[in-house]
Scaffold this active site. Structure first.
Site, PDB file in Angstrom:
ATOM      1  N   ASP A 113       0.690  -1.220  -0.050  1.00  0.00           N
ATOM      2  CA  ASP A 113       0.157  -0.002  -0.043  1.00  0.00           C
ATOM      3  C   ASP A 113       0.855   1.342   0.083  1.00  0.00           C
ATOM      4  OD1 ASP A 113      -2.633   1.023   0.241  1.00  0.00           O
ATOM      5  OD2 ASP A 113      -1.677   1.785   2.433  1.00  0.00           O
ATOM      6  N   GLU A 123       1.386   0.088  -4.881  1.00  0.00           N
ATOM      7  CA  GLU A 123       0.316   0.700  -5.279  1.00  0.00           C
ATOM      8  C   GLU A 123       1.129   2.251  -5.356  1.00  0.00           C
ATOM      9  OE1 GLU A 123      -3.600   2.953  -3.492  1.00  0.00           O
ATOM     10  OE2 GLU A 123      -1.699   2.909  -2.208  1.00  0.00           O
TER      11      GLU A 123
END
Length: 586
Positions: free
Chosen positions: A294, A328
């Site tokens: 993330d 990401e």
């Protein structure tokens, strides 16, 4: 408009030959269509040795999928900070889905052609922050155990074991940028730290220059919350930036809190070592097949240069030879995206660049030449064939929602455009990712919480008012229909993807794009195979002339086409919003 005349293209069914008047001495030859049988993960190489290019991912929020154990709906009573937040009628609360439910639905995912399941974070969260719950998993308190709303450590091991029996991989979504919002600032959240940035009491960011001048926030942790985080070092404010809330631009993109979430000082060697130890332990304990990471661009790149190779080496030492990580990096710019696969050492990233072009060409009806511009930058990546392709997600919203909010497309046309966008994610370079529920026609009423509907029967009233695509159902029903037209379509795409290795791995060349909506033609070649894939993003029929040599066969066509052979050229005509794949053996 671009067109490479040195390349050749494909073909339609030989049953059309007489009708089309093709000449016997033409250098183009046409054979009958192939019939594709269903292929699932059990038909593929063992998961332990299967390369990442062979995967079809399914991205799922466990809380919104299936409730296999109602006893854990409220979390753990003996851990008040991780208890509560359950309200299935509220889109911002826990809804009861769990790891047991996901395990029960593995046959459904297997028949869809899924080979890898990517879970949103499943470690123990702070159950409630302000008026929102941590159902999504991004508010981690304890990096050593599973959130009790989702089950137990043993439930996770069961899921992984059962998935592996079906030759399906499990990927964890992990976070190194921040932890749950426990550290507060007296200037913003009160002397006792009772306020919440996400509920409107944000703290303006203090810049590095201002810090040098002596400006700072006074940190405060609410009484009783001083030791909430595990490992224990995470409770010390010295390991965080403590500079206020990020606006996601400039230096505060690296140093600011995400809506109050405690932003780790990843420049500190102690934090680097601590986070490495956390995820080495996760790998040792659960043995997942990889990580999705993330908020990668919000962590300094030097962190990744240490974190990634160390975890890769540790996974190999644990016997996980093909452990794979992708990040990401929320940007549509290939220059920024690729930097994290080269300088940042990540094996791959989610391809927000492709998602942006899908949006521009199929939502905004911009020219297919945008694909040519995108693919021209593939050389910047470590390996563009390992990029993760997707149409929409839990943050930006579903692709169907992005189409619906234009208020100009019928449900039938939204379905067609979603199908074409999904096909593009399968058959351009890269690895396809299905966002859960897309295969059941979910649209959504927004981004974020309203793009995270329940697959199990929903109690969210405004979600249930929305009719699903290609169906008479709504989210009020149980939506695991293997006969749903989109489920069947995605399953077919997966089977074709699995059955043709060159479609997954061969070098891609752009044959044709246009300065308007219309044709995108690609070629994929290796030493023994030659594939041509043609997409039409326009609503009306389009024809493209492509020079040919050899004998071609139709692999798949999403709609009836027409062809006309003239000497060494084949004129391929595709109906609007359709595509076709052709194959020739060298």
């Amino acid at each position: 408009m671009s067109f490479n005349r040195s390349l050749t293209i494909v073909v339609l069914s030989c049953t059309l030959l007489a009708l089309l008047g093709c000449q016997q001495d033409s250098t183009v030859k046409i054979q009958q269509d192939k019939t594709h049988l269903k292929t699932t993960a059990t038909d593929l190489l063992p998961y332990q040795t299967r390369p990442i290019e062979d995967e079809v991912f399914y991205f799922v929020l466990p809380d919104r999928f299936s409730n296999g154990d109602t006893s854990n709906d409220n979390g753990a009573k003996d851990l008040p900070i991780s208890f509560g937040g359950y309200d299935p009628s509220n889109e911002m609360a826990f809804h009861g889905g769990d790891l047991a439910g996901l395990t029960n639905k593995l046959p459904y995912l297997e028949q869809l052609g899924i080979t890898s399941i990517w879970l949103t974070p499943i470690l123990r969260n702070q159950a409630v922050q302000g008026d929102i719950s941590g159902y999504h998993g991004y508010w981690v308190l304890d990096f050593t155990e599973i959130d009790p709303h989702l089950g137990s450590n043993d439930a996770l091991k069961t899921l992984i074991d059962e998935a592996h029996k079906r030759n399906i991989k499990i990927f964890f979504d992990i976070i190194t940028n921040h932890t749950a919002d426990v550290i507060k600032y007296k200037e913003c959240h009160g002397e006792d730290g009772a306020g919440w940035s996400e509920s409107g009491e944000a703290c303006p960011y203090i810049s590095l220059a201002e810090l040098e001048q002596g400006k700072s926030y006074q940190t405060v942790i609410q009484k009783g919350n001083e030791h909430l985080k595990t490992p224990a070092w995470l409770n010390n404010p010295k390991h965080y930036h403590n500079q206020g809330d990020s606006t996601f631009t400039g230096e505060n993109s690296l140093n600011g809190d995400f809506f109050g979430l405690d932003d780790l000082n990843t420049e500190s060697p102690a934090v680097v070592g601590g986070m490495i130890d956390i995820y080495k332990n996760i790998i040792t304990t659960f043995k997942p097949d990889g990580f999705r990471i993330d908020t990668v661009k919000h962590v300094n790149i030097e962190f990744w240069q240490q974190f990634i190779p160390t975890l890769e080496q540790h996974a190999k030492a644990q016997g996980i030879e093909n452990f794979f990580m992708f990040g990401e990096v929320y940007s549509g710019d290939p220059v920024e995206l690729s930097k994290f696969t080269t300088e940042g050492t990540l094996p791959s990233v989610l391809d927000f660049g492709l998602q942006s072009v899908l949006y521009q060409t199929l939502v905004e009806n911009k020219p297919t030449a945008l694909f040519n511009e995108l693919f021209a930058q593939d050389r910047l990546y470590k390996d563009a064939n390992q990029l993760l392709n997707f149409t929409g997600n839990h943050d930006m919203g579903r692709f169907a929602y992005l189409l619906s909010k234009q208020n100009k497309y019928t449900q039938q046309e939204i379905t067609q455009r979603l199908k074409l966008a999904t096909a593009i994610t399968y058959f351009v370079r890269g690895i396809p990712v299905i966002y859960y529920g897309d295969e059941q026609g979910f649209i959504g009423t927004g981004d974020n919480h309203n793009a995270r509907q329940d697959m199990m029967p929903s109690e969210v009233a405004h979600h249930n008012k929305q009719k699903l695509l290609a169906s008479t159902a709504s989210t009020a029903q149980n939506n695991f229909d293997i006969n749903h037209p989109l489920y069947q379509f995605f399953s077919t795409l997966s089977s074709i993807y699995h059955q043709h290795a060159a479609l997954r791995k061969a070098k891609q060349t752009v044959l044709f794009t246009s300065d308007e909506t219309g044709i995108l033609a690609l070629r994929k070649q290796d030493n023994t195979n030659d594939y041509v894939i043609v997409f039409n993003t326009a609503t009306q029929e389009k024809t493209v002339p492509l020079p040919l040599t050899g004998t071609y066969q139709v692999v798949f066509k999403s709609a009836q086409q027409s062809i006309r052979a003239e000497g060494e050229k084949l004129h391929v005509s595709l109906p609007g919003l359709s595509f076709a794949i052709y194959h020739a053996k060298k």
